[in-house]
Every structure is written in structure tokens, then in C-alpha cells.
Design an enzyme around this catalytic site. Sequence first.
Site, PDB file in Angstrom:
ATOM      1  N   ALA A 256      -1.878  13.658  -1.867  1.00  0.00           N
ATOM      2  CA  ALA A 256      -2.970  13.876  -2.823  1.00  0.00           C
ATOM      3  C   ALA A 256      -2.446  13.949  -4.251  1.00  0.00           C
ATOM      4  O   ALA A 256      -3.073  13.435  -5.191  1.00  0.00           O
ATOM      5  CB  ALA A 256      -3.715  15.162  -2.468  1.00  0.00           C
TER       6      ALA A 256
ATOM      7  N   TYR B 104       0.339  12.528  -5.375  1.00  0.00           N
ATOM      8  CA  TYR B 104       0.763  11.169  -5.731  1.00  0.00           C
ATOM      9  C   TYR B 104      -0.446  10.323  -6.123  1.00  0.00           C
ATOM     10  O   TYR B 104      -0.416   9.587  -7.115  1.00  0.00           O
ATOM     11  CB  TYR B 104       1.496  10.534  -4.555  1.00  0.00           C
ATOM     12  N   ASP B 105      -1.527  10.434  -5.349  1.00  0.00           N
ATOM     13  CA  ASP B 105      -2.735   9.653  -5.630  1.00  0.00           C
ATOM     14  C   ASP B 105      -3.320  10.017  -6.990  1.00  0.00           C
ATOM     15  O   ASP B 105      -3.823   9.139  -7.715  1.00  0.00           O
ATOM     16  CB  ASP B 105      -3.782   9.884  -4.538  1.00  0.00           C
TER      17      ASP B 105
ATOM     18  N   SER C 195      25.768 -17.631   5.630  1.00  0.00           N
ATOM     19  CA  SER C 195      25.489 -17.201   6.990  1.00  0.00           C
ATOM     20  C   SER C 195      26.766 -16.612   7.568  1.00  0.00           C
ATOM     21  O   SER C 195      27.839 -16.701   6.961  1.00  0.00           O
ATOM     22  CB  SER C 195      25.001 -18.384   7.829  1.00  0.00           C
ATOM     23  N   LEU C 196      26.670 -16.004   8.744  1.00  0.00           N
ATOM     24  CA  LEU C 196      27.823 -15.371   9.360  1.00  0.00           C
ATOM     25  C   LEU C 196      28.185 -16.064  10.667  1.00  0.00           C
ATOM     26  O   LEU C 196      27.311 -16.533  11.400  1.00  0.00           O
ATOM     27  CB  LEU C 196      27.531 -13.894   9.661  1.00  0.00           C
TER      28      LEU C 196
ATOM     29  N   GLU D 117      27.597  -2.300  10.092  1.00  0.00           N
ATOM     30  CA  GLU D 117      26.178  -2.115   9.766  1.00  0.00           C
ATOM     31  C   GLU D 117      25.320  -2.766  10.847  1.00  0.00           C
ATOM     32  O   GLU D 117      25.738  -3.746  11.468  1.00  0.00           O
ATOM     33  CB  GLU D 117      25.834  -2.793   8.427  1.00  0.00           C
TER      34      GLU D 117
ATOM     35  N   LYS E  56      22.688  -5.324  12.309  1.00  0.00           N
ATOM     36  CA  LYS E  56      22.259  -6.668  11.904  1.00  0.00           C
ATOM     37  C   LYS E  56      20.741  -6.734  12.083  1.00  0.00           C
ATOM     38  O   LYS E  56      20.241  -6.773  13.195  1.00  0.00           O
ATOM     39  CB  LYS E  56      22.927  -7.755  12.729  1.00  0.00           C
TER      40      LYS E  56
ATOM     41  N   ASP F  35      16.831  -7.840  12.096  1.00  0.00           N
ATOM     42  CA  ASP F  35      16.128  -9.022  12.587  1.00  0.00           C
ATOM     43  C   ASP F  35      14.900  -9.253  11.710  1.00  0.00           C
ATOM     44  O   ASP F  35      13.772  -8.903  12.071  1.00  0.00           O
ATOM     45  CB  ASP F  35      15.719  -8.810  14.045  1.00  0.00           C
TER      46      ASP F  35
ATOM     47  N   ARG G 145      16.457 -16.993   1.410  1.00  0.00           N
ATOM     48  CA  ARG G 145      17.804 -17.532   1.569  1.00  0.00           C
ATOM     49  C   ARG G 145      17.785 -19.065   1.546  1.00  0.00           C
ATOM     50  O   ARG G 145      18.642 -19.694   0.966  1.00  0.00           O
ATOM     51  CB  ARG G 145      18.415 -17.041   2.893  1.00  0.00           C
TER      52      ARG G 145
ATOM     53  N   TYR H  14      21.983  -4.800   1.390  1.00  0.00           N
ATOM     54  CA  TYR H  14      23.311  -4.627   1.985  1.00  0.00           C
ATOM     55  C   TYR H  14      24.441  -5.342   1.234  1.00  0.00           C
ATOM     56  O   TYR H  14      25.601  -5.274   1.664  1.00  0.00           O
ATOM     57  CB  TYR H  14      23.312  -5.085   3.439  1.00  0.00           C
TER      58      TYR H  14
ATOM     59  N   LYS I 171      32.225  -5.944   8.122  1.00  0.00           N
ATOM     60  CA  LYS I 171      32.667  -6.503   6.841  1.00  0.00           C
ATOM     61  C   LYS I 171      33.940  -5.801   6.386  1.00  0.00           C
ATOM     62  O   LYS I 171      34.012  -4.559   6.433  1.00  0.00           O
ATOM     63  CB  LYS I 171      31.585  -6.312   5.769  1.00  0.00           C
TER      64      LYS I 171
ATOM     65  N   LYS J 189      26.960  -9.945  18.105  1.00  0.00           N
ATOM     66  CA  LYS J 189      25.595  -9.980  18.610  1.00  0.00           C
ATOM     67  C   LYS J 189      25.470  -9.204  19.923  1.00  0.00           C
ATOM     68  O   LYS J 189      26.405  -9.122  20.712  1.00  0.00           O
ATOM     69  CB  LYS J 189      25.149 -11.434  18.829  1.00  0.00           C
TER      70      LYS J 189
ATOM     71  N   CYS K 103      19.024 -46.673  29.577  1.00  0.00           N
ATOM     72  CA  CYS K 103      18.324 -45.834  28.603  1.00  0.00           C
ATOM     73  C   CYS K 103      16.841 -45.721  28.963  1.00  0.00           C
ATOM     74  O   CYS K 103      16.173 -46.740  29.195  1.00  0.00           O
ATOM     75  CB  CYS K 103      18.471 -46.431  27.200  1.00  0.00           C
TER      76      CYS K 103
ATOM     77  N   CYS L  65      14.919 -47.716  25.784  1.00  0.00           N
ATOM     78  CA  CYS L  65      15.052 -49.157  25.503  1.00  0.00           C
ATOM     79  C   CYS L  65      15.639 -49.951  26.659  1.00  0.00           C
ATOM     80  O   CYS L  65      15.791 -51.168  26.560  1.00  0.00           O
ATOM     81  CB  CYS L  65      15.906 -49.370  24.253  1.00  0.00           C
TER      82      CYS L  65
ATOM     83  N   CYS M  83      23.575 -44.324  25.081  1.00  0.00           N
ATOM     84  CA  CYS M  83      22.873 -45.605  25.127  1.00  0.00           C
ATOM     85  C   CYS M  83      23.543 -46.539  24.131  1.00  0.00           C
ATOM     86  O   CYS M  83      23.804 -46.150  22.975  1.00  0.00           O
ATOM     87  CB  CYS M  83      21.410 -45.394  24.760  1.00  0.00           C
TER      88      CYS M  83
ATOM     89  N   CYS N 297      17.164 -49.434  20.094  1.00  0.00           N
ATOM     90  CA  CYS N 297      16.577 -48.254  20.712  1.00  0.00           C
ATOM     91  C   CYS N 297      15.720 -47.502  19.705  1.00  0.00           C
ATOM     92  O   CYS N 297      16.223 -46.991  18.696  1.00  0.00           O
ATOM     93  CB  CYS N 297      17.682 -47.345  21.251  1.00  0.00           C
TER      94      CYS N 297
END
Length: 598
Positions: A37, A39-40, A85-86, A121, A123, A125, A144, A233, A298, A322, A416, A419, A434, A440
Amino acid sequence: MTEKSLPPREELRQLREEIAGHDYAYFVLDDPSVPDATYDRLLRRVRELEAAHPELITTESPTQRVGSEPVGGFEEVLHEVPMLSLDNAFAEEEALDFDRRARDRLKSEGIDADQIAYVAEPKFDGAAVSVRYEDGLLVLAATRGDGRKGENITHNVRTIPSVPLKLRGPAVPRVLEARGEVFMPLKGFRAYNEKALKQGEKPFVNPRNAAAGSLRQLDPRLTAQRPLDVFFYSVGHHDGWDVPATHSGVLGALEALGLKTCAEWRRQEDILGCLAYYSDISAKRDNLPYEIDGVVYKVDDLRWQEALGFVSRAPRWAIAHKFPAQEELTVVQNIEYQVGRTGAITPVARLKPVFVGGVTVSNTTLHNVDELQRKDVRVGDTVIVRRAGDVIPEIVKVVKERRPKNTRRPLFPKRCPVCDSEIVQAEGEAVSRCIGGLICAAQRKEAIRHFASRLALDIEGLGSKLIAQLVESELVRTSADLYRLTLQELQSLERMGEKSAKKLLDSLETSKSTTFARFLYALGIREVGEATASALAQSFCDLDELMRADAERLEQVPDVGPIVASRIRAFFGEPHNREVITELLDAGISWPKSKKID
């Protein structure tokens, strides 16, 4: 509370600072400092003053988080420092190998590193973002993307309450790009889906898709309705900042600036401490308020990070360990054979759709004839399906106890399926191919799709369905034919109106201005990926020099060994390929000339 007798400008300044402090306590420290209240009332007073004095509205005002109008599209943003990327580890042995390689490389650089301290840390998602502050004010946020360039999503990131519009502290950097992950907390995800279902709307499949989709809304008012959060991070480009000596110090400095970090990170004295952390976080994974799919290690010392450097698109000083992939049972309904860009024949198992790791899986590759035979997958089999690394679906094994009677091993085709050309398996290769080449249609489609892909010529609007139409109608046989297309030809295709046709022609025209590395990658030379194409572009002055190069010269290029060198020479030695290259250059494709790097 501020005094209302103050001049409006000063009262607003104090109110905004007070609200920012409460936001920091609530969203970053998770320790509310005032009742809702109170804050509002503060926020309501800000709105009253700004309504009476609109000239005093500033971008960092808490009332300006959500824009009133949708944006027209997503502008491209170039990352001054690439968002890398890692590499992944799926077993303890791989994490130990990562540590060994790091220590060996540091020793080769003259650094005594019998033991490396790491920061471990979770990871997250979610969706990676870069948020740029200038003189403490949020001015830009980007996805990214491909690591080098992303999309401008500032209008959406501003709506996330835990992202400060203004940094804290008396000595903020002149420029600071903070890197982090936007995610949707599980509680908010469930509540949002419950509300969507009650209103007859489509729910989100999983929190990761929810976060990524929310950031790509054109209307920030829609994003503001999504319960998004963020953890920062790392940092990218910065200027006028006293950089800490360690990654753990960077995390502390980010939080001091008002940027939210995850409380679960820990500094570990060695890789064994990291593995213990992995076990601990695995045990509490199901009780965390957000989804994670692993742990990131890291190197803590930033000087050691710099000495370790990078390989291709990933740093040598970090790795993602992972979690074991999620697995489910399903049934193989059919086995088909796909033809790739280089003629490779790939068995694909069509599955009874099954929900695994947050997505519905209905097919999975079996890679080649050797794996098909080794796993002994048959139509009708019950199989265990796993999303390896929570990304790529694969068949782990066949549950032979459930195998129906009278099943037969699938026969790998001799010709194939597209083709009818002969399929051959070269000595020493696991892949059967092929030999139809451009005869093809499947190979033509895949070659053109590769040529137009984002990392190649990046031809916007040229998707797989349109490519299929162009090839099947014989309008396009090679990539060079793309630049001969006319408005009338495009409009004759299904679901291609004048506006879409003109847009594609404009995109084709834009794609003519490229880089040497992208052009080489777009040619689709076997074994030449993005990193090798870049190395070739840096090692040769121009295309003619590269096309004349012998094996010995090619093998001097990083990432190019005898096999890759032979692929390159074979590609440029083929008259048809040289003809297509000439046609592409005649069409106007060009790139800035640059000196080679020795």
C-alpha cells in the site's frame, strides 16, 4: 515519504529514488522494504505530478516502463563483444577433461595453474539478453541472436520489474553492457497458463518458450502482462568501469549496481568442488522457483580467462555441465530416409508423438546405416526417447521385451528415395550418399536452403516451403538462379502475392552485399563450417587465390587438415561449381576487400 511542499522537480526526483530503492529491495534482494500500500501511494503521487508537469517525465521514471504503442519490427543490433555459446559436458569425466585442458593451456602460457578456482552457477533455462546502460541509464536491450548480432528488444525488457531503468550508486560506469537470462518463474508460468485456459487462450508449452516468446512481442503492453524475471551473470562491452579482478567480483559489482544476480552461485577452489556443487544443485533442482538445465563452471580469475581465450564460438574458460536428459517411452511408427545437402542419406524414425523435456517429439534421426543397425530399431518397436542435452531428441535404446512378433530389420535403400540415383558409401565413411548431385531435387533444396540461411547469405523470406516450390517448378536449380527470379515468376507461386514477392526481391538484392567468410560458408563446401570459412577468409586475399591454392597451402590454415583441404580442392575443381560461382559474382555478390592475416 517525501514532502509534498517541495518543488515538483525535486519531489519527483526524491520519489523516483525512493521507489528505485524499494524496487531494489523487492526484486533484487527479495526483501521488501515497505508494504504494498505504501509503494502504491508513492507511485500514485509520481503519476499525479507527471500528469500535472509532463515536461518533467524522464525515461527512468517508474511510470515509463511500458510504452503505449507497439513497435514496427525488430531492428538489428551488433554486439560489440560477442555473446558466446558454451561447450557442454554431460558426464563428470568431461568436466574433469575441461579442467585438465584449462590447466595445461595455462601452463603453456607460463602460468602456474596446478589448481583453478571456479565460479559455479545454475544454467538458467530462458532467453539470453544483453542490456546496455550509458551514464547509468538503460538505453538498449538485445537478444543473443547468432552471438554477433541480435534484435532490439528494449521496449520489452523495460517492462521487466527486476531490470533497473537506472543503475544504483554514485560511481556508475559510463558504459556497461550486462549479460543475463530472462526467464519466467514457475509460479508465474503456472498462474499465467491457468488464466489463459480459463479465458480459452492457448497456454505456453514451457517456461523457456514463454520467456523467449514474450521478448519477441511487438507490443510491450503484452510483454508487461507476462511474469518475467532476470538474472545477470556477466558483462560485455564496458567503459569507465573499475573492473574487478575475478568473475565472483563481477557478480558482486553487478548486484551493487542494482542488477539482479542469482543467489545460488558459489566460488569453488577446484573442479572437485564444482562437481560437489553440481550434486547439491541437482538435489534441490525440483524445489527451485525457476527452471535450470545444468550448471556452468567459469574460471574465476579474469586474467586467466583472457589467457585461455576462445575456440570457434565458445570460451575455453567456461563449460556447461548439463543435467541428465529427460526420457520417455514411445513407439516407432515408420522409418523413412531423408536426403541432405551433400547427398547424405539419413534414416529418420517417425514416432508416436510424446512429450519429452517440455516439447512434443514426433521424429528423431538415426544418423546413418551403422547406427540404425547397431540400435536395431524396427517399425513397431517401443523405444526410450531422450532429449540429449535437453535439446536434440534421440532414441536411447529399444525395449526389446515389448517388440511385436514378426518385425523385420529395415532395409537400407540402394537407390535414392527422391531421384532414384545410386546410393554409395565411400571407404572409411559412415555416411551413405546419393550420387545424383543436382539431379536430386532434395539436394538442390537443401543446398539453396543452406545458401539462404542466417549464417550464410541471410536471405529473409526464403523459407523451406518457398524453396521447395522454386525447385519443383524448375525456376531454381542452383543458388545463382535465385538472382534471376522476376516479380512475375514469384507471383505465379502459391501464396506469393505482389507484396511478398517484392520483399523477397529486395532481400535478394540486399544479400549481394556480404562478407568473404559468409560467401564461402554459403557455397556449402563439405567439411567447411562457419569457423573454417572465417579462417579461410582471413588467410587468403581473395577468392581467386583460394581457388588456386594447393593442399600444402590450405593445410596451413587453422582448422584445415588433409581431409578438409581435399574437400576444398575437389569443390573448386568441379567445373559446375566454378560456373555457379562465376554466375553469383556476375549477379553482383561482393564483399569488402581486406588484407590477409598471417
